[in-house]
Design a protein around this motif. Structure first.
Motif, PDB file in Angstrom:
ATOM      1  N   PRO A 404       0.806  -1.228   0.000  1.00 49.13           N
ATOM      2  CA  PRO A 404       0.000   0.000   0.000  1.00 49.13           C
ATOM      3  C   PRO A 404       0.834   1.270   0.000  1.00 49.13           C
ATOM      4  CG  PRO A 404      -0.855  -1.579   1.583  1.00 49.13           C
ATOM      5  CD  PRO A 404       0.462  -2.111   1.127  1.00 49.13           C
ATOM      6  N   ASP A 405       2.072   1.219   0.544  1.00 52.97           N
ATOM      7  CA  ASP A 405       2.877   2.426   0.632  1.00 52.97           C
ATOM      8  C   ASP A 405       3.929   2.514  -0.463  1.00 52.97           C
ATOM      9  OD1 ASP A 405       4.371   0.356   1.484  1.00 52.97           O
ATOM     10  OD2 ASP A 405       5.144   1.319   3.308  1.00 52.97           O
ATOM     11  N   ASP A 406       3.814   1.687  -1.502  1.00 54.35           N
ATOM     12  CA  ASP A 406       4.729   1.770  -2.640  1.00 54.35           C
ATOM     13  C   ASP A 406       4.385   2.989  -3.495  1.00 54.35           C
ATOM     14  OD1 ASP A 406       6.103  -0.419  -1.882  1.00 54.35           O
ATOM     15  OD2 ASP A 406       5.150  -1.810  -3.296  1.00 54.35           O
ATOM     16  N   GLY A 407       5.342   3.398  -4.324  1.00 57.25           N
ATOM     17  CA  GLY A 407       5.110   4.512  -5.235  1.00 57.25           C
ATOM     18  C   GLY A 407       5.873   4.337  -6.528  1.00 57.25           C
ATOM     19  N   VAL A 408       5.411   4.988  -7.599  1.00 55.56           N
ATOM     20  CA  VAL A 408       6.061   4.897  -8.900  1.00 55.56           C
ATOM     21  C   VAL A 408       5.961   6.245  -9.594  1.00 55.56           C
ATOM     22  CG1 VAL A 408       3.962   4.095 -10.049  1.00 55.56           C
ATOM     23  CG2 VAL A 408       6.197   3.594 -11.067  1.00 55.56           C
ATOM     24  N   ILE A 409       7.019   6.610 -10.314  1.00 53.02           N
ATOM     25  CA  ILE A 409       7.042   7.859 -11.088  1.00 53.02           C
ATOM     26  C   ILE A 409       6.699   7.533 -12.532  1.00 53.02           C
ATOM     27  CG2 ILE A 409       8.484   9.722 -11.970  1.00 53.02           C
ATOM     28  CD1 ILE A 409      10.128   9.507  -9.460  1.00 53.02           C
ATOM     29  N   VAL A 410       5.750   8.288 -13.096  1.00 50.80           N
ATOM     30  CA  VAL A 410       5.400   8.166 -14.515  1.00 50.80           C
ATOM     31  C   VAL A 410       5.440   9.569 -15.118  1.00 50.80           C
ATOM     32  CG1 VAL A 410       3.680   7.457 -16.200  1.00 50.80           C
ATOM     33  CG2 VAL A 410       3.927   6.178 -14.057  1.00 50.80           C
ATOM     34  N   THR A 411       6.328   9.786 -16.063  1.00 49.44           N
ATOM     35  CA  THR A 411       6.356  11.079 -16.765  1.00 49.44           C
ATOM     36  C   THR A 411       5.322  11.047 -17.881  1.00 49.44           C
ATOM     37  OG1 THR A 411       8.163  10.253 -18.168  1.00 49.44           O
ATOM     38  CG2 THR A 411       8.763  11.548 -16.227  1.00 49.44           C
ATOM     39  N   ILE A 412       4.632  12.146 -18.059  1.00 48.95           N
ATOM     40  CA  ILE A 412       3.511  12.168 -19.008  1.00 48.95           C
ATOM     41  C   ILE A 412       3.595  13.382 -19.929  1.00 48.95           C
ATOM     42  CG2 ILE A 412       1.974  10.911 -17.456  1.00 48.95           C
ATOM     43  CD1 ILE A 412       0.649  13.596 -16.763  1.00 48.95           C
ATOM     44  N   ASP A 413       3.013  13.221 -21.092  1.00 50.40           N
ATOM     45  CA  ASP A 413       2.900  14.317 -22.063  1.00 50.40           C
ATOM     46  C   ASP A 413       1.798  13.923 -23.034  1.00 50.40           C
ATOM     47  OD1 ASP A 413       3.608  16.802 -23.210  1.00 50.40           O
ATOM     48  OD2 ASP A 413       4.729  15.780 -24.779  1.00 50.40           O
ATOM     49  N   GLY A 414       1.227  14.901 -23.699  1.00 56.99           N
ATOM     50  CA  GLY A 414       0.165  14.630 -24.663  1.00 56.99           C
ATOM     51  C   GLY A 414       0.404  15.358 -25.970  1.00 56.99           C
ATOM     52  N   GLU A 415      -0.099  14.800 -27.041  1.00 60.02           N
ATOM     53  CA  GLU A 415      -0.017  15.431 -28.359  1.00 60.02           C
ATOM     54  C   GLU A 415      -1.408  15.450 -28.975  1.00 60.02           C
ATOM     55  OE1 GLU A 415       2.700  16.784 -29.117  1.00 60.02           O
ATOM     56  OE2 GLU A 415       4.162  15.714 -27.885  1.00 60.02           O
ATOM     57  N   TRP A 416      -1.737  16.544 -29.622  1.00 56.79           N
ATOM     58  CA  TRP A 416      -3.010  16.656 -30.328  1.00 56.79           C
ATOM     59  C   TRP A 416      -2.798  17.464 -31.592  1.00 56.79           C
ATOM     60  CZ3 TRP A 416      -2.140  18.131 -25.282  1.00 56.79           C
ATOM     61  CH2 TRP A 416      -1.896  19.490 -25.057  1.00 56.79           C
ATOM     62  N   PRO A 417      -3.597  17.237 -32.620  1.00 55.67           N
ATOM     63  CA  PRO A 417      -3.374  17.927 -33.897  1.00 55.67           C
ATOM     64  C   PRO A 417      -3.653  19.414 -33.777  1.00 55.67           C
ATOM     65  CG  PRO A 417      -5.414  16.687 -33.960  1.00 55.67           C
ATOM     66  CD  PRO A 417      -4.736  16.314 -32.677  1.00 55.67           C
ATOM     67  N   LYS A 466       2.471  11.539 -11.178  1.00 56.91           N
ATOM     68  CA  LYS A 466       2.402  11.971 -12.569  1.00 56.91           C
ATOM     69  C   LYS A 466       3.254  13.220 -12.737  1.00 56.91           C
ATOM     70  CE  LYS A 466      -1.331  10.865 -11.261  1.00 56.91           C
ATOM     71  NZ  LYS A 466      -1.883   9.977 -10.203  1.00 56.91           N
ATOM     72  N   VAL A 467       4.382  13.103 -13.420  1.00 55.58           N
ATOM     73  CA  VAL A 467       5.342  14.203 -13.564  1.00 55.58           C
ATOM     74  C   VAL A 467       5.287  14.714 -14.995  1.00 55.58           C
ATOM     75  CG1 VAL A 467       7.748  14.920 -13.333  1.00 55.58           C
ATOM     76  CG2 VAL A 467       6.808  13.161 -11.819  1.00 55.58           C
ATOM     77  N   GLY A 468       5.110  16.024 -15.158  1.00 59.86           N
ATOM     78  CA  GLY A 468       5.049  16.608 -16.490  1.00 59.86           C
ATOM     79  C   GLY A 468       5.555  18.034 -16.487  1.00 59.86           C
ATOM     80  N   PHE A 469       5.476  18.649 -17.652  1.00 59.61           N
ATOM     81  CA  PHE A 469       5.873  20.048 -17.824  1.00 59.61           C
ATOM     82  C   PHE A 469       4.646  20.800 -18.325  1.00 59.61           C
ATOM     83  CE2 PHE A 469       7.567  23.724 -19.954  1.00 59.61           C
ATOM     84  CZ  PHE A 469       8.642  24.107 -19.167  1.00 59.61           C
ATOM     85  N   ALA A 470       4.212  21.830 -17.573  1.00 59.34           N
ATOM     86  CA  ALA A 470       2.930  22.496 -17.860  1.00 59.34           C
ATOM     87  C   ALA A 470       1.850  21.430 -17.970  1.00 59.34           C
ATOM     88  CB  ALA A 470       3.018  23.335 -19.136  1.00 59.34           C
ATOM     89  N   VAL A 471       1.828  20.559 -16.980  1.00 59.97           N
ATOM     90  CA  VAL A 471       1.026  19.341 -17.039  1.00 59.97           C
ATOM     91  C   VAL A 471      -0.469  19.634 -17.039  1.00 59.97           C
ATOM     92  CG1 VAL A 471       0.945  18.981 -14.546  1.00 59.97           C
ATOM     93  CG2 VAL A 471       0.897  17.012 -16.066  1.00 59.97           C
ATOM     94  N   ALA A 472      -0.870  20.816 -16.591  1.00 62.15           N
ATOM     95  CA  ALA A 472      -2.301  21.135 -16.566  1.00 62.15           C
ATOM     96  C   ALA A 472      -2.906  21.100 -17.970  1.00 62.15           C
ATOM     97  CB  ALA A 472      -2.518  22.513 -15.939  1.00 62.15           C
ATOM     98  N   ASN A 473      -2.136  21.475 -18.993  1.00 59.63           N
ATOM     99  CA  ASN A 473      -2.655  21.429 -20.363  1.00 59.63           C
ATOM    100  C   ASN A 473      -2.967  20.005 -20.783  1.00 59.63           C
ATOM    101  OD1 ASN A 473      -2.304  24.215 -20.595  1.00 59.63           O
ATOM    102  ND2 ASN A 473      -0.216  24.000 -21.364  1.00 59.63           N
ATOM    103  N   ASP A 474      -2.061  19.098 -20.465  1.00 61.37           N
ATOM    104  CA  ASP A 474      -2.274  17.695 -20.843  1.00 61.37           C
ATOM    105  C   ASP A 474      -3.471  17.099 -20.101  1.00 61.37           C
ATOM    106  OD1 ASP A 474       0.146  17.608 -22.497  1.00 61.37           O
ATOM    107  OD2 ASP A 474       1.203  17.747 -20.589  1.00 61.37           O
ATOM    108  N   ILE A 475      -3.577  17.402 -18.803  1.00 64.75           N
ATOM    109  CA  ILE A 475      -4.696  16.856 -18.032  1.00 64.75           C
ATOM    110  C   ILE A 475      -6.026  17.411 -18.530  1.00 64.75           C
ATOM    111  CG2 ILE A 475      -5.704  16.736 -15.721  1.00 64.75           C
ATOM    112  CD1 ILE A 475      -2.911  16.737 -14.580  1.00 64.75           C
ATOM    113  N   SER A 476      -6.048  18.686 -18.902  1.00 65.50           N
ATOM    114  CA  SER A 476      -7.302  19.272 -19.406  1.00 65.50           C
ATOM    115  C   SER A 476      -7.737  18.601 -20.700  1.00 65.50           C
ATOM    116  CB  SER A 476      -7.128  20.778 -19.622  1.00 65.50           C
ATOM    117  OG  SER A 476      -6.187  21.037 -20.646  1.00 65.50           O
TER     118      SER A 476
END
Length: 632
Positions: A404-417, A466-476
């Motif tokens: 239950p107390d484990d953790g993992v880092i996932v870097t994220i990014d999104g692409e759209w036309p 969830k690690v990103g750069f200006a990640v709010a854009n990708d989440i939106s």
């Protein structure tokens, strides 16, 4: 202005006394803070004035013209604007306004002292007497002097009075030669056959605008409209020239519009020339304008990195395609040019040998950050476009979270036309970096319910950082398509970390990579068509690089943060301090654990990485509030 019933004074006399006192008071205003109160009094007087309101306004104007107050012109503008609500005015008021305008226009010098033509034959400095009357003093004669300004309307007031009192309609007998005289005082001689290359004397842009507006309102006949357009072009007043040309709507005045297209083309303002030719239906007379605009547009698109859209504009034109390929090489994108040559079946004669091309490509690759393995290496770059590949992604993220107390880092990014390619901009590709593997989730390849379940689980699990750069854009973008049930948890934006750890790093992901990793990113694929399938090899490499570089930045920023923390602790130990910095970092980290208990250390490698990113966010934040903003 009120009318008491039991008054011993005649209400008309009261009105005149109030008006007179108000005008006298306005002329005494010298402080800006008195504007609002003064205008309130004027508005009240206008509402209660039974006499001709036009005369009341003109009374104020005439009195204030003799006032040497610096606020007189500003107040006059506001008063006239307030009077607009109470128009129309009587014919007598219009006649009186006409006389005021005529007096103002007559105070301007003639065009003989308002323009200059450069001459190289005379090098002798003029005497003071000559300078006062020579064309070189034209810039001082464009507007009235101070002595004239207190007895005549300012240029802007002239135009406002004309419009408010509608003198261009109510006073057709107004001498148009005065309008022309004022315009020539600003623009230079405008008669038939006047030298179009004569550069007008320096004049305020407002005076030029007013002069052209007056010409458009009264439309005097004895002047050359082509000269007006030429003079405006010399003054770089292109928008004003376009408006003036549009007003010349008679078929016999088409040559005026043609002059605008010619002048814009000469200045290589191809967009303006094309807009004018399209607006006035002149492409049949200037076929080169459309071609020049097309070439210029392609050049700008390539400079902005919109390569694919540039090829869409080029269509099947081999000339335009060749121009794009040449621009790419000129801008240092040799490999991209070669890739498009192969795709189009073209061979560009670059004048470079094979060895030179290889050297240029090697220089380009060394200039930008790149993946440590080829994009075709399926061990490290995996396209997730089947259910089996999606199951492998799920296993990579949650397979290591046994406790239950484990953790993992996932870097994220999104692409759209880009909107240049499609009407809407839905999420097309979602990249996830887990360790040294880059997963490229092909969003259109899956039914909506399948990915909805995945994204809802992914963003709601606090154990997954969830690690990103200006990640709010990708989440939106994700939320717009898959409707997340609640706020995303354990979100880390590297912008927040970088601002606290390495101030002055820049503002883009490429800037941060150059600052921390030594080389920037090649962003030429950023606005490519991400909706097209299959993705090109360059797009796959670009997408994988985005999440891979985030993993490298996590390590680099953590190293810097840990070094700063150790340095602060060492300084405090040497000075006999109480290690407040270490305690503060530990306190912040504990507060992070309180909101997210899964960020604690574990024995596995992924758990250690999760602890590192949480600690980095905690120690980089200066307050508990900043910490909470950095780590959800």
């Amino acid at each position: 202005a009120s009318k008491p019933k039991n008054s011993q004074f005649d209400p008309t006399d009261l009105q005149e006394m109030a008006d007179k006192a108000l005008v006298e008071a306005l002329c005494q205003i010298k402080a800006t803070h008195a504007y609002v109160k003064a205008l309130g009094l004027v508005a009240k007087a206008l509402r209660h004035c039974e006499a001709d309101r036009g005369h009341f306004v003109l009374d104020i104007l005439e009195q204030m013209l003799h006032s040497r107050s610096t606020t007189a012109t500003t107040l006059c503008h506001a008063i006239i604007q307030a009077a607009v609500k109470h128009s129309p005015f009587s014919a007598d008021a219009a006649e009186r306004a006409t006389r005021l305008v005529v007096h103002a226009l007559a105070s301007y010098p003639s065009s003989s002292t308002s323009s200059t033509k450069p001459s190289s034959s005379s090098t002798t400095a003029p005497t003071e007497t000559e300078a006062a009357s020579s064309p070189s003093s034209a810039s001082a004669n464009v507007l009235p002097s101070k002595s004239q300004r207190v007895s005549a309307l300012e240029p802007s007031l002239i135009l406002r009075v004309i419009r408010v009192f509608q003198l261009h309609q109510a006073a057709p007998h107004l001498d148009h030669s005065l309008i022309l005289r004022f315009a020539e005082a600003v623009l230079g001689p405008l008669h038939e056959g006047a030298d179009k290359s004569l550069r007008p004397a320096a004049a305020p842009a407002k005076a030029t605008t007013i002069a052209v507006r007056l010409l458009m309102l009264f439309n005097p006949h004895a002047y050359d409209r082509v000269v007006v357009v030429s003079r405006l072009a010399l003054m770089d007043q292109w928008q004003l020239a376009l408006e003036f040309a549009e007003a010349c709507s008679h078929p016999t005045q088409e040559h005026v519009r043609c002059e605008l297209v010619i002048r814009a083309s000469e200045k290589q303002l191809h967009r303006l020339a094309h807009a004018a030719a399209s607006k006035f239906a002149l492409h049949h007379r200037f076929p080169h304008v459309a071609a020049n605009y097309r070439t210029e547009k392609i050049r700008r698109l390539v400079a902005k990195g919109l390569i694919e859209f540039a090829f869409i504009i080029a269509g099947d034109s081999v000339t335009d395609q060749t121009a794009i390929l040449t621009h790419l090489i000129t801008n240092g994108h040799v490999s991209e040019s070669l890739r498009w040559q192969g795709r189009l079946g073209l061979t560009l004669n670059t004048g470079m040998s094979a060895e030179e091309l290889e050297r240029r490509i090697a220089e380009e690759e060394s200039r930008f950050l790149a993946l440590p393995w080829p994009a075709t290496d399926t061990t490290h770059v995996r396209m997730v476009d089947t259910q089996e590949a999606l199951d492998a992604l799920v296993q990579a993220i949650w397979g290591s979270l046994s406790a239950p107390d484990d953790g993992v880092i996932v870097t994220i990014d999104g692409e759209w036309p880009c909107a240049l390619f499609v009407r809407s901009e839905p999420l097309s590709l979602f990249q996830l970096g887990v360790g040294d593997v880059c997963f490229l989730l092909d969003v259109p390849a899956f039914p909506l319910p399948v990915l909805t379940d995945f994204f809802q689980r992914f963003f709601s699990d606090a154990r997954v950082f969830k690690v990103g750069f200006a990640v709010a854009n990708d989440i939106s973008k994700v939320n717009a398509t898959f409707e997340l049930p609640g706020p995303a948890t354990s979100i880390v934006d590297l912008i927040t970390i970088a601002d606290a750890v390495v101030p002055g790093w820049g503002r883009s992901l490429s800037d941060l990579c150059e600052h921390m990793l030594g080389r920037p990113l090649n962003k030429i694929q950023r606005v490519s068509n991400w909706a097209r399938r299959p993705l090109s090899a360059a797009q796959v490499s670009y997408a994988a690089l985005d999440v891979w570089c985030l993993q490298q930045l996590v390590s680099a920023l953590h190293t810097v943060t840990r070094a700063k923390s150790n340095e602060q602790q060492h300084e405090q130990e040497n000075s006999g301090g109480t290690q407040e910095a270490g305690s503060a970092a530990n306190t912040s980290f504990q507060s992070t654990n309180t909101s997210s208990p899964h960020a604690t250390s574990t024995s596995n490698e992924q758990g250690q990485e999760a602890e590192a990113i949480a600690a980095m966010a905690a120690t980089s934040a200066t307050t508990a509030t900043a910490t909470a903003a950095a780590v959800a």
